[in-house]
Enzyme design. Structure first.
Site, PDB file in Angstrom:
ATOM      1  N   GLY A  26      13.505  13.043   3.303  1.00 20.02           N
ATOM      2  CA  GLY A  26      14.024  14.164   3.528  1.00 20.02           C
ATOM      3  C   GLY A  26      15.471  13.668   4.494  1.00 20.02           C
ATOM      4  O   GLY A  26      16.395  14.531   3.481  1.00 20.02           O
ATOM      5  N   ARG A  46       0.639   4.000   0.815  1.00 19.08           N
ATOM      6  CA  ARG A  46      -0.216   3.778   0.163  1.00 19.08           C
ATOM      7  C   ARG A  46      -1.563   4.466   0.950  1.00 19.08           C
ATOM      8  O   ARG A  46      -1.248   4.322   2.010  1.00 19.08           O
ATOM      9  CB  ARG A  46       0.250   2.177  -0.091  1.00 19.08           C
ATOM     10  CG  ARG A  46       0.184   1.562   1.306  1.00 19.08           C
ATOM     11  CD  ARG A  46      -1.914   1.389   1.441  1.00 19.08           C
ATOM     12  NE  ARG A  46      -2.247   0.369   2.804  1.00 19.08           N
ATOM     13  CZ  ARG A  46      -2.411   0.180   4.261  1.00 19.08           C
ATOM     14  NH1 ARG A  46      -2.147   1.893   4.023  1.00 19.08           N
ATOM     15  NH2 ARG A  46      -2.489  -0.122   4.584  1.00 19.08           N
ATOM     16  N   VAL A  47      -2.705   4.342   0.619  1.00 15.19           N
ATOM     17  CA  VAL A  47      -4.196   4.660   1.156  1.00 15.19           C
ATOM     18  C   VAL A  47      -4.386   3.320   0.724  1.00 15.19           C
ATOM     19  O   VAL A  47      -4.718   2.808   0.039  1.00 15.19           O
ATOM     20  CB  VAL A  47      -4.610   6.023   0.471  1.00 15.19           C
ATOM     21  CG1 VAL A  47      -5.972   5.745   1.129  1.00 15.19           C
ATOM     22  CG2 VAL A  47      -3.814   7.283   1.133  1.00 15.19           C
ATOM     23  N   ALA A  57     -13.356  -3.355   8.259  1.00 15.80           N
ATOM     24  CA  ALA A  57     -14.120  -3.044   9.274  1.00 15.80           C
ATOM     25  C   ALA A  57     -15.088  -3.946   9.603  1.00 15.80           C
ATOM     26  O   ALA A  57     -15.616  -4.130  10.473  1.00 15.80           O
ATOM     27  CB  ALA A  57     -14.957  -1.219   9.049  1.00 15.80           C
ATOM     28  N   ARG A 105       3.798  -1.252  18.659  1.00 10.94           N
ATOM     29  CA  ARG A 105       3.677  -2.865  18.236  1.00 10.94           C
ATOM     30  C   ARG A 105       5.363  -3.663  17.661  1.00 10.94           C
ATOM     31  O   ARG A 105       5.791  -3.484  16.283  1.00 10.94           O
ATOM     32  CB  ARG A 105       2.523  -3.873  17.408  1.00 10.94           C
ATOM     33  CG  ARG A 105       1.325  -3.260  17.929  1.00 10.94           C
ATOM     34  CD  ARG A 105       0.271  -3.759  17.196  1.00 10.94           C
ATOM     35  NE  ARG A 105      -0.211  -2.890  16.148  1.00 10.94           N
ATOM     36  CZ  ARG A 105      -0.952  -2.402  16.034  1.00 10.94           C
ATOM     37  NH1 ARG A 105      -0.764  -1.288  16.687  1.00 10.94           N
ATOM     38  NH2 ARG A 105      -0.777  -1.698  14.767  1.00 10.94           N
ATOM     39  N   GLU A 139      -0.300   5.010   9.462  1.00 16.43           N
ATOM     40  CA  GLU A 139       0.688   3.095  10.569  1.00 16.43           C
ATOM     41  C   GLU A 139       2.276   3.799   9.972  1.00 16.43           C
ATOM     42  O   GLU A 139       1.929   3.918   8.358  1.00 16.43           O
ATOM     43  CB  GLU A 139       0.355   2.205  10.060  1.00 16.43           C
ATOM     44  CG  GLU A 139       0.556   0.939  10.225  1.00 16.43           C
ATOM     45  CD  GLU A 139      -0.042  -0.342  10.764  1.00 16.43           C
ATOM     46  OE1 GLU A 139      -0.249  -1.046  11.563  1.00 16.43           O
ATOM     47  OE2 GLU A 139       0.056  -0.699   9.886  1.00 16.43           O
ATOM     48  N   HIS A 155       2.330 -11.431   2.059  1.00 13.72           N
ATOM     49  CA  HIS A 155       0.608 -11.419   1.301  1.00 13.72           C
ATOM     50  C   HIS A 155       0.365 -11.754   0.244  1.00 13.72           C
ATOM     51  O   HIS A 155      -0.802 -12.061   0.803  1.00 13.72           O
ATOM     52  CB  HIS A 155       0.910  -9.595   1.374  1.00 13.72           C
ATOM     53  CG  HIS A 155      -0.164  -8.524   1.283  1.00 13.72           C
ATOM     54  ND1 HIS A 155      -0.879  -7.892   2.238  1.00 13.72           N
ATOM     55  CD2 HIS A 155      -0.174  -8.734  -0.268  1.00 13.72           C
ATOM     56  CE1 HIS A 155      -2.031  -7.452   1.139  1.00 13.72           C
ATOM     57  NE2 HIS A 155      -1.169  -7.661  -0.247  1.00 13.72           N
TER      58      HIS A 155
END
Length: 211
Positions: A26, A46-47, A57, A105, A139, A155
């Protein structure tokens, strides 16, 4: 957690990503209405997949009952045309009242050894859910198009080599990062000319649409 529990756990993160994408896109639309240069070129979100959450983890020794402390389960990327736009976007985000910046960061001022450059913010975002208000960490990465191109390639190579990129390839990546940085510097030098050309194109496009 089983699949159903993971699905339930990730629902608020997906909601946060979708809401923030709408809000940030927007901003660009408002600049377009004013025929002004938008510091935001485009936004993606994204998730993290469950497998990636579990892997991180394990790597970071985060117990499952503390998984909500992971800062990048939900993530957004804001792409900018120019390096200077990153500072503008950063100031916009800090000024907002609909979330709180809890961490930052700067990998542009001090890039990673690999050559990675980007500005990261972590925000605490309040959601309205059927069970009441819930806060989740999101993030937000802010980078130029050149930085994003480099990061996408790195990546892919990390995935190909399972995080163990050969030294020869690492060296080429570092050189490519330096080249991308020089490109950003050159584009900043001709920022005015680029924006004038884009504005002229936008006016011409609007004129043809109105005919």
């Amino acid at each position: 957690m089983d699949d159903k529990q993971w699905e339930r756990f990730l629902v608020p993160y997906r909601q946060a990503v979708e809401e923030l994408k709408v809000k940030l896109k927007g901003i660009r639309t408002l600049y377009e209405y004013e025929d002004d240069h938008s510091p935001i070129e485009f936004v993606t979100g994204r998730v993290k997949p469950v497998a990636s959450i579990l892997e991180k983890a394990r790597r970071k020794s985060i117990p499952l009952h503390e998984i909500e402390t992971m800062q990048d389960i939900a993530g957004l990327r804001i792409m900018c045309q120019f390096v200077d736009d990153i500072q503008i976007v950063k100031e916009m985000l800090f000024a907002r009242k609909d979330f709180t910046v809890v961490d930052q960061r700067d990998y542009i001022a001090e890039h990673k050894e690999s050559g990675y450059r980007s500005y990261h913010l972590v925000v605490l975002y309040p959601l309205q859910t059927v069970s009441g208000e819930k806060h989740v960490l999101v993030e937000i990465q802010i980078r130029t198009l050149a930085m994003n191109f480099w990061a996408t390639i790195e990546h892919s190579l990390n995935y190909k080599y399972s995080g163990n990129i050969p030294e020869k390839v690492k060296l080429r990546l570092q050189r490519a990062s330096e080249a991308a940085s020089r490109l950003d510097e050159e584009m900043s030098e001709i920022r005015g000319e680029v924006q004038e050309a884009q504005a002229a194109f936008s006016r011409k496009k609007k004129g043809s649409e109105q005919q």
